[in-house]
Design an enzyme around this catalytic site. Structure first.
Site, PDB file in Angstrom:
ATOM      1  N   ARG A 125       0.839  -1.211   0.000  1.00  0.00           N
ATOM      2  CA  ARG A 125       0.000   0.000   0.000  1.00  0.00           C
ATOM      3  C   ARG A 125       0.866   1.251   0.000  1.00  0.00           C
ATOM      4  O   ARG A 125       0.551   2.234  -0.656  1.00  0.00           O
ATOM      5  CB  ARG A 125      -0.949   0.000   1.207  1.00  0.00           C
ATOM      6  CG  ARG A 125      -1.655   1.337   1.397  1.00  0.00           C
ATOM      7  CD  ARG A 125      -2.909   1.315   2.258  1.00  0.00           C
ATOM      8  NE  ARG A 125      -2.847   0.401   3.368  1.00  0.00           N
ATOM      9  CZ  ARG A 125      -2.113   0.567   4.477  1.00  0.00           C
ATOM     10  NH1 ARG A 125      -1.367   1.648   4.620  1.00  0.00           N
ATOM     11  NH2 ARG A 125      -2.118  -0.334   5.428  1.00  0.00           N
ATOM     12  N   TYR A 163     -17.724  17.488 -12.950  1.00  0.00           N
ATOM     13  CA  TYR A 163     -18.087  16.067 -13.094  1.00  0.00           C
ATOM     14  C   TYR A 163     -19.080  15.653 -11.985  1.00  0.00           C
ATOM     15  O   TYR A 163     -18.899  16.038 -10.817  1.00  0.00           O
ATOM     16  CB  TYR A 163     -16.815  15.223 -13.025  1.00  0.00           C
ATOM     17  CG  TYR A 163     -17.060  13.740 -13.079  1.00  0.00           C
ATOM     18  CD1 TYR A 163     -17.408  13.122 -14.277  1.00  0.00           C
ATOM     19  CD2 TYR A 163     -16.962  12.956 -11.942  1.00  0.00           C
ATOM     20  CE1 TYR A 163     -17.658  11.776 -14.328  1.00  0.00           C
ATOM     21  CE2 TYR A 163     -17.200  11.600 -11.988  1.00  0.00           C
ATOM     22  CZ  TYR A 163     -17.548  11.010 -13.193  1.00  0.00           C
ATOM     23  OH  TYR A 163     -17.795   9.670 -13.242  1.00  0.00           O
ATOM     24  N   ASP A 170      -8.745  19.348 -12.745  1.00  0.00           N
ATOM     25  CA  ASP A 170      -9.064  18.048 -13.331  1.00  0.00           C
ATOM     26  C   ASP A 170      -8.679  18.119 -14.807  1.00  0.00           C
ATOM     27  O   ASP A 170      -9.299  18.832 -15.594  1.00  0.00           O
ATOM     28  CB  ASP A 170     -10.566  17.774 -13.148  1.00  0.00           C
ATOM     29  CG  ASP A 170     -10.982  16.393 -13.650  1.00  0.00           C
ATOM     30  OD1 ASP A 170     -10.327  15.874 -14.590  1.00  0.00           O
ATOM     31  OD2 ASP A 170     -11.967  15.831 -13.132  1.00  0.00           O
ATOM     32  N   LYS A 181      -9.932   7.304 -18.686  1.00  0.00           N
ATOM     33  CA  LYS A 181     -10.331   7.915 -19.955  1.00  0.00           C
ATOM     34  C   LYS A 181      -9.155   7.917 -20.941  1.00  0.00           C
ATOM     35  O   LYS A 181      -8.654   6.865 -21.251  1.00  0.00           O
ATOM     36  CB  LYS A 181     -10.888   9.309 -19.685  1.00  0.00           C
ATOM     37  CG  LYS A 181     -11.829   9.385 -18.455  1.00  0.00           C
ATOM     38  CD  LYS A 181     -13.151   8.666 -18.650  1.00  0.00           C
ATOM     39  CE  LYS A 181     -13.969   8.504 -17.381  1.00  0.00           C
ATOM     40  NZ  LYS A 181     -14.275   9.709 -16.639  1.00  0.00           N
TER      41      LYS A 181
HETATM   42  C1  LIG Z   1     -14.708  10.020 -15.316  1.00  0.00           C
HETATM   43  C2  LIG Z   1     -14.296  11.307 -14.731  1.00  0.00           C
HETATM   44  C3  LIG Z   1     -13.989  11.413 -13.368  1.00  0.00           C
HETATM   45  C4  LIG Z   1     -14.106  10.241 -12.420  1.00  0.00           C
HETATM   46  O1  LIG Z   1     -13.173   9.261 -12.705  1.00  0.00           O
HETATM   47  P1  LIG Z   1     -13.398   7.687 -12.390  1.00  0.00           P
HETATM   48  O2  LIG Z   1     -12.180   7.059 -12.943  1.00  0.00           O
HETATM   49  O3  LIG Z   1     -14.656   7.290 -13.090  1.00  0.00           O
HETATM   50  O4  LIG Z   1     -13.527   7.557 -10.917  1.00  0.00           O
HETATM   51  C5  LIG Z   1     -13.565  12.645 -12.901  1.00  0.00           C
HETATM   52  N1  LIG Z   1     -13.478  13.719 -13.709  1.00  0.00           N
HETATM   53  C6  LIG Z   1     -13.791  13.654 -15.014  1.00  0.00           C
HETATM   54  C7  LIG Z   1     -13.672  14.871 -15.853  1.00  0.00           C
HETATM   55  C8  LIG Z   1     -14.211  12.453 -15.569  1.00  0.00           C
HETATM   56  O5  LIG Z   1     -14.526  12.401 -16.864  1.00  0.00           O
END
Ligand SMILES: *Cc1c(COP(=O)(O)O)cnc(C)c1O
Length: 396
Positions: free
Chosen positions: A51, A103, A175, A200
């Site tokens: 961890r 988000y 983000d 993504k």
């Molecule tokens: C999908 C997404 C998240 C969350 O990510 P996960 O991997 O699904 O937990 C956060 N911010 C944006 C812009 C996203 O597209």
């Protein structure tokens, strides 16, 4: 050795983990061990428990830190785990200024969890600097930016917000999921914490859920490292390897998808059944110039609106190539319906206030031939037209 003299594309492949020093393997070995033998009673080695640190996860953390131009990277079990752990940098009594069309999962954490723990927030339209300034309170400790935003593709001036944050004595979180360091480097623009859903574009193949964070400051790195180990939402080693593999093709995937996204945005913009297209690559986009100045490209995600929910339903029922799903940033094109997917966690009234209507659809452009996508969309639009004609005839 950091190859800072080489271009981003080259550095995606040639970094300090390109060859395993023990074997010469050209792929990072997956180290499953949860614990590591300590040969010295008094002094433990670099690795002690999985961890806290694991060599496979560490390789991914090094790679993302280098690509973002940061000091230290951290890998988490999901984008939300990265974001939620970063929020733990805050304490009860603190206040966050946060972009309003954030988000859905982030919205949920801020409104339903942080608020319960005594961390307050104000949602603002981050494209409006005056509104941002007015939202500042004596206890504002973080500015939370998502740019381009999801799903309306609003562009926030990262430099301007970071400057305001510094004057306020607050941190700037960005983000960077939509553009990745291929096109946008928030740390270079003054941000303190870069966050990713690596689910993504970074991994890119719809086959892993992962999150990343990068910071550029020794003290922040210590605090976030402490939280990563303390909270424990770390990324598993198989998944770390999948993200490492995805990152190698990040630039070619994104370039190709962006090219197609531009073509599709222009096609949709000219289509009589499309009411509105949100894409920062279109000159008509309100923050077109900011996007051009702060990022290497507009990315491969756009959203558009049809006349009403019924038209959208017919369109989605007839479109054949893209998958209809939650998520984005994959090799296959993905159509998603924010009102019921990414932003389902947001109450309808809140959604509508932000312009996330029931006739809005988001498109993440994949690697299909763009002419095929246009052909497919065109036949789906013909169904919408036919249905409208039938309805009009019924009226008369
Ligand atoms: C999908 C997404 C998240 C969350 O990510 P996960 O991997 O699904 O937990 C956060 N911010 C944006 C812009 C996203 O597209």
């Amino acid at each position: 050795m950091a190859h800072e003299e080489f271009s981003f594309e080259t550095r995606l492949l040639h970094n300090k983990h390109k060859v395993d020093p023990a074997t010469g393997a050209v792929s990072v070995p997956i180290q499953h061990a949860s614990t590591f033998h300590q040969s010295d009673f008094d002094q433990f080695g670099k690795y002690d428990y999985g961890r806290s640190l694991n060599p496979t996860r560490e390789a991914l953390e090094d790679v993302i830190a280098e690509l973002e131009g940061g000091l230290k990277g951290f890998a988490f079990s999901s984008g939300m785990a990265a974001i939620s752990t970063a929020f733990l940098l805050l304490s009860a009594g603190d206040h966050i200024v946060i972009t309003e069309d954030v988000y859905g999962g982030t919205f949920r954490m801020v409104t339903e969890v942080l608020s319960r723990l005594g961390v307050d927030h104000t949602f603002v339209d981050m494209t409006n600097i005056d509104e941002v300034k007015q939202a500042i309170q004596h206890n504002t400790k973080a500015f939370y930016v998502e740019t381009p935003s999801n799903p309306l593709m609003k562009v926030t001036d990262i430099k301007a917000i970071s400057l305001i944050a510094k004057e306020t004595g607050a941190l700037t979180f960005v983000d960077n999921t939509f553009l990745t360091p291929s096109y946008q480097k928030p740390l270079e623009l003054g941000a303190d914490v870069v966050l990713h859903s690596a689910t993504k574009f970074l991994s890119g193949h719809s086959d892993v859920v992962a999150g990343l964070a990068v910071v550029n400051d020794e003290d922040l790195a210590k605090r976030l490292g402490f939280l990563q180990n303390g909270f424990g939402a770390i990324l598993g080693v198989q998944d770390a390897w999948l993200v490492l593999r995805g990152i190698k093709t990040l630039h070619v995937r994104l370039e190709q998808s962006q090219k197609s996204a531009m073509k599709l945005a222009e096609y949709l913009n000219a289509h009589p059944l499309v009411e509105k297209v949100h894409y920062p690559g279109l000159e008509s986009h309100p923050q077109y110039q900011i996007q051009k100045d702060q990022a290497g490209g507009p990315g491969a995600v756009l959203s558009f609106e049809l006349a009403n929910e019924d038209a959208l339903r017919t369109f989605l029922a007839n479109v054949k190539i893209p998958v209809f799903a939650v998520s984005l940033g994959a090799v296959e094109s993905i159509l998603s319906y924010p009102a019921k997917m990414s932003h389902a966690a947001m109450p309808q009234a809140e959604r509508e206030k932000r312009g996330i209507t029931n006739s809005l659809v988001r498109l993440s452009v994949g690697l299909e031939n763009s002419d095929d996508l246009i052909k497919d969309f065109s036949q789906a639009f013909r169904h919408v037209e036919q249905k409208q004609l039938v309805l009009q005839q019924g009226d008369s």
